[in-house]
Design an enzyme around this catalytic site. Structure first.
Site, short mmCIF file in Angstrom:
data_model
loop_
_atom_site.label_atom_id
_atom_site.label_comp_id
_atom_site.label_asym_id
_atom_site.label_seq_id
_atom_site.Cartn_x
_atom_site.Cartn_y
_atom_site.Cartn_z
CG HIS A 1 81.95 85.21 64.39
ND1 HIS A 1 80.98 85.24 65.36
CD2 HIS A 1 81.34 84.79 63.25
CE1 HIS A 1 79.82 84.86 64.83
NE2 HIS A 1 80.01 84.59 63.56
CB CYS A 2 84.28 79.73 63.85
SG CYS A 2 84.50 78.37 62.68
N PRO A 3 82.48 81.31 61.19
CG PRO A 3 82.92 81.85 58.96
CD PRO A 3 83.52 81.89 60.33
N GLY B 1 79.03 78.99 63.37
CA GLY B 1 77.95 79.89 63.70
C GLY B 1 78.04 80.47 65.09
#
Length: 245
Positions: free
Chosen positions: A181-183, A186
């Protein structure tokens, strides 16, 4: 003489309610923690504040480059410099939005009937009696192309996940070929948007190297004709660029 004029028969209440009823789409009852825009065409995680910071950083850096460095380089070097930079900028933003707004490969959750069917297929004896609750096993062995593969059970989605799939705790979904999950984007990175994520990383690296080389060329040419401090002042794009690198 009887009145033979036509009198339309009013629809029944049930038929009228059927006409007025709105079709519920899947994204409107989506059980995960994603949010949707543009009638479900855009899918993002709820914690997407860093995504807007990523867009601001890229746009601000390129804006300073096009506003201060490109005019000088287009005159003294070649007019192709802003054209190449503009093409790279458009490609970077396109791959960024495509990765952030697309479905990463969410696996649909099991319906109540499917979850009950999985529980009925368990062969493990229930020591608590026939009425006690018996949770599904954590793993299940299946034969794929002559090899035994263990599938893990997701107690949230109530499915046996395919190989390389994982459950994202932030989006609360099982994602096929889940990478991470790449912040900064998003969104999750999975089977359906991994190629766009790879293109985004590759094009962003090329854009950073390109702007860095152009800014350095601008500083060298300016310093030869004027003071080096004045050249640094006339090229403010170096500040966010160095922070990005």
């Amino acid at each position: 003489m009887k009145d033979q004029s036509y009198k339309p028969v009013s629809d029944s209440p049930a038929k009228f309610e059927g006409k007025m009823s709105k079709k519920v789409r899947k994204w409107e009852v989506f059980p995960g923690k994603n949010k949707f825009c543009c009638n479900g065409r855009i899918m993002m995680a709820r914690q997407n504040g860093i995504f807007y910071f990523t867009c601001t950083l890229i746009i601000a850096t390129c804006g300073l480059f096009f506003g201060f460095d490109c005019p000088y380089l287009a005159v003294h070097v070649t007019p192709a410099i802003p054209a190449v930079g503009g093409a790279l900028f458009v490609f970077v933003m396109a791959t960024l939005f495509r990765t952030s707004f697309s479905d990463p490969g969410v696996i649909p959750r099991a319906t109540p009937d499917e979850a009950a069917d999985i529980e009925r297929q368990i062969d493990i004896p229930n020591p608590g009696g026939p009425t006690a609750y018996r949770p599904p096993p954590r793993t299940k062995e299946v034969l794929i192309r002559g090899q035994v593969v263990k599938l893990k059970y997701c107690f949230t989605c109530k499915i046996f996940r395919p190989p390389r799939a994982s459950h994202c705790s932030l989006c609360d979904n099982c994602v096929e070929r889940f990478d991470h999950h790449c912040p900064w984007l998003g969104n999750c990175v999975g089977k359906r948007n991994y190629r766009f994520f790879y293109l985004f990383i590759l094009s962003l690296s090329i854009l950073c190297i390109y702007i860095f080389a152009c800014v350095l060329t601008h500083l060298i040419l300016r310093s030869q004709a004027d003071n080096f401090l004045h050249a640094m002042r006339d090229s403010p794009a170096r500040y966010p660029l160095y922070n990005t690198l």
